[in-house]
Design a protein around this motif. Structure first.
Motif, PDB file in Angstrom:
ATOM      1  N   ARG A  87      42.244 -86.998  10.391  1.00  7.57           N
ATOM      2  CA  ARG A  87      43.615 -86.710  10.798  1.00  7.57           C
ATOM      3  C   ARG A  87      43.711 -85.357  11.512  1.00  7.57           C
ATOM      4  O   ARG A  87      42.896 -84.469  11.277  1.00  7.57           O
ATOM      5  CB  ARG A  87      44.552 -86.669   9.582  1.00  7.57           C
ATOM      6  N   PRO A  88      44.738 -85.171  12.363  1.00 11.90           N
ATOM      7  CA  PRO A  88      44.937 -83.864  13.004  1.00 11.90           C
ATOM      8  C   PRO A  88      45.087 -82.755  11.962  1.00 11.90           C
ATOM      9  O   PRO A  88      45.809 -82.894  10.978  1.00 11.90           O
ATOM     10  CB  PRO A  88      46.245 -84.064  13.793  1.00 11.90           C
ATOM     11  N   GLY A  89      44.369 -81.663  12.159  1.00  8.35           N
ATOM     12  CA  GLY A  89      44.411 -80.535  11.248  1.00  8.35           C
ATOM     13  C   GLY A  89      43.574 -80.699   9.997  1.00  8.35           C
ATOM     14  O   GLY A  89      43.505 -79.790   9.165  1.00  8.35           O
ATOM     15  N   GLU A  90      42.902 -81.829   9.848  1.00  9.67           N
ATOM     16  CA  GLU A  90      42.123 -82.111   8.639  1.00  9.67           C
ATOM     17  C   GLU A  90      40.668 -81.673   8.810  1.00  9.67           C
ATOM     18  O   GLU A  90      40.092 -81.786   9.885  1.00  9.67           O
ATOM     19  CB  GLU A  90      42.174 -83.607   8.335  1.00  9.67           C
ATOM     20  N   THR A  91      40.087 -81.190   7.717  1.00 14.20           N
ATOM     21  CA  THR A  91      38.674 -80.809   7.689  1.00 14.20           C
ATOM     22  C   THR A  91      37.947 -81.692   6.686  1.00 14.20           C
ATOM     23  O   THR A  91      38.395 -81.837   5.544  1.00 14.20           O
ATOM     24  CB  THR A  91      38.505 -79.334   7.284  1.00 14.20           C
TER      25      THR A  91
ATOM     26  N   ARG B 290      36.334 -80.366  11.678  1.00 11.28           N
ATOM     27  CA  ARG B 290      37.797 -80.327  11.717  1.00 11.28           C
ATOM     28  C   ARG B 290      38.319 -80.909  13.022  1.00 11.28           C
ATOM     29  O   ARG B 290      37.750 -80.683  14.092  1.00 11.28           O
ATOM     30  CB  ARG B 290      38.286 -78.880  11.577  1.00 11.28           C
ATOM     31  N   ARG B 291      39.421 -81.656  12.918  1.00 14.75           N
ATOM     32  CA  ARG B 291      40.138 -82.098  14.119  1.00 14.75           C
ATOM     33  C   ARG B 291      41.287 -81.092  14.352  1.00 14.75           C
ATOM     34  O   ARG B 291      42.126 -80.921  13.469  1.00 14.75           O
ATOM     35  CB  ARG B 291      40.695 -83.507  13.963  1.00 14.75           C
ATOM     36  N   PRO B 292      41.343 -80.473  15.494  1.00 13.46           N
ATOM     37  CA  PRO B 292      42.428 -79.522  15.768  1.00 13.46           C
ATOM     38  C   PRO B 292      43.796 -80.176  15.652  1.00 13.46           C
ATOM     39  O   PRO B 292      43.944 -81.383  15.844  1.00 13.46           O
ATOM     40  CB  PRO B 292      42.145 -79.070  17.210  1.00 13.46           C
ATOM     41  N   ASP B 293      44.790 -79.385  15.327  1.00 11.68           N
ATOM     42  CA  ASP B 293      46.167 -79.886  15.222  1.00 11.68           C
ATOM     43  C   ASP B 293      46.624 -80.460  16.570  1.00 11.68           C
ATOM     44  O   ASP B 293      46.248 -79.968  17.625  1.00 11.68           O
ATOM     45  CB  ASP B 293      47.119 -78.750  14.808  1.00 11.68           C
TER      46      ASP B 293
END
Length: 226
Positions: A56-60, A223-226
């Motif tokens: 997900r966005p913002g998730e690590t 991580r996916r960036p926000d």
């Protein structure tokens, strides 16, 4: 069969912890809320695509495997370091330790607070769904704990070993690790564990209770960036 441990997250989520998995194809992750950990069956472009699809966005998410971890397109590497995987050769029989008690669902928030303070590795309020945990209390509060995390057929990971800074030096980490390892053996599995390669104190402690190096490992936070 021991090669299951070369990619322990993937092998856990496609066997014993299959019911806690999310994803398909060549990648799996623990469902959100359990553990921020994921793995791939192989290092191919298709596996990378399958992996990236569930972040997900913002998730690590953390990856742990024998091979170096390459970030799939669209994800960034926040941390990349070396670890060791140790496996029990012979676990000494521990004397009964009345200070060690089983921890339950009612202890989840206190356990999370201790893990947040001491950072033994990814931990959540739902971590007890992965396996059993034990702890030591002083003045009514949990000051040390250890338990089980990933599972594969025939193997169970010893994890979550931590002690509150105010109560270190009393041997709680060793006593709890020895207790958990003994419980794993009693249940018919072989204990194994992971430690950062730089944590020589922890590695030395585990050697005293019958663990030895199986192989070096790689751990990365993606991580996916926000």
């Amino acid at each position: 069969m021991i090669t299951l441990l070369d990619r322990p997250i993937w092998s856990a989520l496609t066997t014993t912890h299959k019911g806690l998995a999310e994803g398909d194809g060549l990648a799996r992750r623990y469902q959100p809320g359990f553990l921020p950990m994921a793995g791939m069956a192989v290092d191919t472009s298709q596996a990378a695509t399958d992996f990236a699809a569930f972040v997900r966005p913002g998730e690590t998410l953390y990856v742990l495997q024998a091979d170096p971890v390459l970030a799939p397109a669209g994800l960034e590497t926040v941390v990349a370091t070396e670890a060791v995987q140790m496996i029990a050769q012979h676990v000494p029989v521990a004397a009964a330790d009345e200070a060690i008690v089983a921890l339950g669902a009612e202890d989840a928030e206190e356990m999370l607070a201790l893990a947040t303070l001491t950072k033994p590795g990814p931990f959540s309020l739902k971590s007890q769904a992965l396996g059993r945990f034990w702890g030591v209390r002083e003045s009514g509060r949990i000051v040390a704990m250890a338990g089980e995390r990933m599972r594969q057929p025939g193997f169970t990971e010893l994890s979550g070993v931590c002690t509150h800074p105010d109560y270190r030096g009393k041997g709680y980490a060793r006593r709890l690790s020895l207790h958990v390892a003994g419980q794993i053996v009693k249940a018919g599995a072989r204990p194994y564990l992971h430690a950062f390669a730089s944590n020589m104190a922890a590695i030395g402690l585990y050697e005293t209770i019958g663990f030895s190096l199986r192989r070096s490992m790689h751990v990365a936070a993606l991580r996916r960036p926000d």
